[in-house]
Write a protein that holds these residues in place. Structure first.
Motif, mmCIF file in Angstrom:
data_model
loop_
_atom_site.group_PDB
_atom_site.id
_atom_site.type_symbol
_atom_site.label_atom_id
_atom_site.label_comp_id
_atom_site.label_asym_id
_atom_site.label_seq_id
_atom_site.Cartn_x
_atom_site.Cartn_y
_atom_site.Cartn_z
ATOM 1 N N ALA A 98 -11.219 -1.875 -1.246
ATOM 2 C CA ALA A 98 -10.090 -1.869 -1.955
ATOM 3 C C ALA A 98 -9.224 -0.404 -2.061
ATOM 4 N N GLU A 99 -9.889 0.622 -1.957
ATOM 5 C CA GLU A 99 -9.780 2.022 -2.146
ATOM 6 C C GLU A 99 -9.067 2.267 -0.730
ATOM 7 N N GLU A 100 -9.882 2.022 0.345
ATOM 8 C CA GLU A 100 -9.399 2.088 1.759
ATOM 9 C C GLU A 100 -8.210 1.372 2.094
ATOM 10 N N ALA A 101 -8.005 0.318 1.387
ATOM 11 C CA ALA A 101 -6.570 -0.742 1.731
ATOM 12 C C ALA A 101 -5.563 0.250 0.963
ATOM 13 N N ALA A 102 -6.001 0.716 -0.244
ATOM 14 C CA ALA A 102 -4.691 1.293 -0.928
ATOM 15 C C ALA A 102 -4.379 2.541 -0.249
ATOM 16 N N ALA A 103 -5.431 3.395 0.212
ATOM 17 C CA ALA A 103 -4.877 4.589 0.977
ATOM 18 C C ALA A 103 -4.176 4.397 2.413
ATOM 19 N N ALA A 104 -4.665 3.223 2.961
ATOM 20 C CA ALA A 104 -3.611 2.837 3.999
ATOM 21 C C ALA A 104 -2.248 2.366 3.560
ATOM 22 N N GLU A 108 1.387 4.290 4.680
ATOM 23 C CA GLU A 108 2.555 3.544 5.306
ATOM 24 C C GLU A 108 3.812 3.945 4.330
ATOM 25 N N GLU A 109 3.377 3.994 3.010
ATOM 26 C CA GLU A 109 4.624 4.334 2.163
ATOM 27 C C GLU A 109 5.205 5.727 2.600
ATOM 28 N N ARG A 110 4.334 6.590 2.601
ATOM 29 C CA ARG A 110 4.813 7.954 2.876
ATOM 30 C C ARG A 110 5.589 8.000 4.292
ATOM 31 N N ARG A 111 4.988 7.317 5.384
ATOM 32 C CA ARG A 111 5.886 7.185 6.581
ATOM 33 C C ARG A 111 7.070 6.554 6.299
ATOM 34 N N ALA A 112 7.289 5.519 5.546
ATOM 35 C CA ALA A 112 8.579 5.012 5.127
ATOM 36 C C ALA A 112 9.612 5.919 4.487
ATOM 37 N N ARG A 113 9.039 6.635 3.622
ATOM 38 C CA ARG A 113 9.791 7.827 3.087
ATOM 39 C C ARG A 113 10.416 8.756 3.754
ATOM 40 N N HIS A 178 7.704 -1.685 -2.068
ATOM 41 C CA HIS A 178 6.677 -2.910 -1.869
ATOM 42 C C HIS A 178 5.272 -2.267 -1.536
ATOM 43 N N LEU A 179 5.237 -1.250 -0.752
ATOM 44 C CA LEU A 179 4.105 -0.804 -0.198
ATOM 45 C C LEU A 179 3.410 0.018 -1.591
ATOM 46 N N ALA A 180 4.149 0.799 -2.259
ATOM 47 C CA ALA A 180 3.874 1.545 -3.477
ATOM 48 C C ALA A 180 3.151 0.410 -4.453
ATOM 49 N N THR A 181 3.761 -0.759 -4.712
ATOM 50 C CA THR A 181 3.354 -1.684 -5.551
ATOM 51 C C THR A 181 1.898 -2.360 -5.072
ATOM 52 N N ALA A 182 1.886 -2.510 -3.678
ATOM 53 C CA ALA A 182 0.790 -3.084 -3.185
ATOM 54 C C ALA A 182 -0.458 -2.236 -3.303
ATOM 55 N N ALA A 183 -0.048 -0.777 -2.843
ATOM 56 C CA ALA A 183 -0.935 0.266 -3.195
ATOM 57 C C ALA A 183 -1.633 0.330 -4.586
ATOM 58 N N GLY A 184 -0.829 0.227 -5.602
ATOM 59 C CA GLY A 184 -1.213 0.114 -6.876
ATOM 60 C C GLY A 184 -1.986 -0.923 -7.400
#
Length: 293
Positions: A98-104, A108-113, A178-184
């Motif tokens: 789950a940590e690895e998935a959150a990091a991924a 993606e969120e940073r790239r989108a930003r 959405h990516l930030a929410t999923a990572a959270g």
């Protein structure tokens, strides 16, 4: 009096009720032997009986306290059954995933930003070019020199680019949120899995410690129950003899107590090896009563 039944205490520490029970057991054993031996000299029976009754009362109180302590210690062992097939290591592995998935997702969120930042820059540049071209193309001399008309396709193309950039910017805005929410959510799941792994480990450790404690507590409880029963039986028998026959009359003696001693000797002799010295002295005391009653 040496009873040969010393308690072997090993970690984890036993509840305080165990020490009280051991003291009560030793006192009850001593009172049992003293009362049995006193039956041969009726004048010493009242004092021995009074001590036996006091020891019996203490033993019963200690027995009740020890039973309560044992019930309290059963809780951690019972909690172990609620874990099912949960395994600490598997929970930690799922937490790591789950940590690895959150990091991924956060990458993606940073790239989108970043893409959103560049799109906004392109949007600003396009809008600037539209304003500049609009001002320049409003001059007849410039249009003549460039060979374009006032309603040329350049401004339209720039407008399309600006609108496209804005639409893409809003799309990326929604995407990275959405990516930030999923990572959270993944971070929360990882935290819950780690916490559950710690709970499982703590429960298993507590259950193992409780199992050791329960074993030692149950051993003392069994000893105290046997001695309490034996002492209670002899006290009741002596009291009955006191009511039925006048004390001090050696010819009448203590027939009920003699029979009770026989049963006690059999019970203690077949239950634990630690009672050998006690049963030997009780047999001697019973032998002294033969012929009475």
């Amino acid at each position: 009096m040496e009873t040969g039944m010393e308690l072997k205490v090993s970690p984890p520490a036993l509840p305080p009720e165990v020490a009280l029970a051991v003291d009560a057991r030793d006192r009850a054993l001593a009172a049992l032997v003293a009362l049995a031996e006193a039956l041969g000299t009726p004048d010493s029976v009242p004092a021995a009986l009074a001590e036996a009754e006091a020891a019996l009362s203490q033993a019963r109180v200690a027995l009740k306290g020890l039973e309560g302590a044992r019930q309290a210690a059963v809780g951690p062992a019972g909690a172990l059954g609620t874990l099912g097939d949960e395994d600490e290591q598997r929970l930690r592995q799922f937490g790591a995933k789950a940590e690895e998935a959150a990091a991924a997702l956060e990458r993606e969120e940073r790239r989108a930003r970043q893409c959103q930042h560049w799109l906004w820059a392109w949007h600003g540049l396009t809008m600037g070019l539209m304003m500049l071209c609009g001002a320049v193309l409003s001059l007849d001399s410039v249009r003549t020199a460039l060979g374009v008309t006032e309603d040329g396709h350049l401004l339209l193309a720039l407008a399309v680019v600006a609108v496209s950039c804005e639409v893409a910017w809003w799309g990326l805005e929604t995407s990275w949120r959405h990516l930030a929410t999923a990572a959270g959510h993944q971070r929360d799941m990882a935290l819950r899995l780690r916490d559950r792994a710690q709970q499982v480990a703590a429960t298993r450790a507590s259950a193992e410690a409780a199992a050791d404690t329960n074993e030692a507590t149950a051993d003392v409880l069994g000893q105290l129950e046997e001695v309490t029963l034996a002492l209670g039986t002899l006290v009741a028998a002596v009291t009955r003899d006191r009511e039925e026959t006048p004390w001090g009359t050696r010819g009448q003696g203590f027939p009920s107590a003699a029979r009770a001693l026989g049963d006690i000797i059999v019970a203690l002799g077949t239950s634990r090896e630690g009672h050998k010295e006690v049963t030997r002295r009780l047999e001697v005391a019973q032998g002294a009563l033969v012929g009475q009653g």
